[in-house]
Write an enzyme that holds these catalytic residues in place. Structure first.
Site, PDB file in Angstrom:
ATOM      1  N   PRO A   5       0.817  -1.209   0.000  1.00 35.27           N
ATOM      2  CG  PRO A   5      -0.775  -1.563   1.653  1.00 35.27           C
ATOM      3  CD  PRO A   5       0.540  -2.079   1.145  1.00 35.27           C
ATOM      4  CD  GLU A   6       1.938   4.111  -4.348  1.00 30.90           C
ATOM      5  OE1 GLU A   6       2.350   5.264  -4.191  1.00 30.90           O
ATOM      6  OE2 GLU A   6       2.058   3.500  -5.427  1.00 30.90           O
TER       7      GLU A   6
ATOM      8  NE  ARG B 202       8.174  -2.066  -6.245  1.00 30.27           N
ATOM      9  CZ  ARG B 202       7.518  -1.326  -5.339  1.00 30.27           C
ATOM     10  NH1 ARG B 202       8.140  -0.885  -4.272  1.00 30.27           N
ATOM     11  NH2 ARG B 202       6.240  -1.036  -5.515  1.00 30.27           N
TER      12      ARG B 202
ATOM     13  CE  LYS C  96       5.136   2.943   0.333  1.00 27.37           C
ATOM     14  NZ  LYS C  96       5.677   2.040  -0.716  1.00 27.37           N
TER      15      LYS C  96
END
Length: 271
Positions: free
Chosen positions: A2-3, A259, A52
């Site tokens: 999750p951001e 990523r 986060k």
């Protein structure tokens, strides 16, 4: 993973639902049982997000009275009916009507306020937080030879920014993700920060990431809405090989530091 806007929404909802109320705290799964017992029958003073990381402060008279949660890749914190107890629930917080159920986090720990402060000190500037100071961040970004695409994913610099916000903000501003930080102008840095502040605050409000301008929505362009688990309308994220909404160039893709990175060669030209 999750951001940051997701974690801020969770903190907001924990405060709105449970703050100041006597609570039952338990660990049905058992892996957080002894820690939960220290907090049971106490109240939440506040829940807070930093990037986060999620922190939940209790009024328990123990040195360790702060729950520190990192959801990781598969973790979820859901608000459900208190009668619901499905799955491996690491942490359960309930007022008897509503329950917050934590499943599959990267970690769930009980820490002291001193440990919380140490974690805060290691975190970068969070665009969603009102106490963030981008002027402290600029010298670190501008002195580095690392690309801005790499730096935006560094949680010790831009706390809470993830892969989607990284790709979308750089596209919206026409900045090449491979531009070294020491060649980024102050005006470009300021634009990145302000765009992140706006986009991420909107993510907290709506619960999804939408980055396209009104003229590029499905309705305005007479196109199909995006179908993706992450939801929201975006310009480049997960659109590799598809035409850019602005210029028609196929969206590029490359793995950067493990990523997936997406960008448009025409709208974000390199040097």
């Amino acid at each position: 993973m999750p951001e940051g806007h997701v974690i801020h929404r969770l903190a907001r909802d924990l405060n709105a639902t449970f703050r100041g109320v006597d609570l039952e705290v338990s660990s049905p799964q058992g892996r957080f049982a002894s820690e939960a017992a220290l907090l049971d029958a106490h109240r939440i003073e506040r829940a807070e997000a930093v990037g986060k990381h999620l922190f939940v402060f209790f009024d328990a008279p123990h040195p360790e009275h702060v729950i520190y949660i990192h959801l990781g890749l598969i973790g979820q914190l859901k608000f459900e009916d208190a009668a619901t107890a499905e799955g491996q629930i690491r942490l359960r917080i309930t007022d008897g009507t509503t329950a917050a159920h934590l499943r599959g986090p990267q970690w769930c720990r009980l820490i002291t306020e001193e440990e919380y402060a140490a974690t805060r000190a290691k975190s970068g500037e969070d665009p969603i937080r009102t106490d963030a100071d981008p002027e402290l961040l600029w010298p670190r970004v501008s002195r580095s030879r690392r690309s801005i695409g790499s730096q935006l994913m560094d949680q010790k610099l831009f706390a809470g920014v993830g892969n989607i916000y990284r790709a979308e903000t750089l596209f919206r501003l026409g900045i090449c993700p491979f531009l070294p930080g020491n060649k980024l102008t102050k005006a470009q840095f300021d634009s990145i920060w302000l765009d992140l502040v706006g986009l991420m605050a909107e993510g907290v409000r709506t619960g999804r990431i939408d980055t396209v301008y009104p003229e590029h929505t499905p309705e305005a362009m007479d196109r199909e809405p995006r179908k993706d688990d992450h939801g929201g309308e975006v310009y480049v994220y997960r659109r590799a090989g598809l035409p850019c909404y602005l210029c028609g160039t196929p969206i590029s893709h490359r793995v950067m530091e493990g990523r997936n990175l997406f960008w448009c060669d025409s709208c974000q030209p390199g040097e």
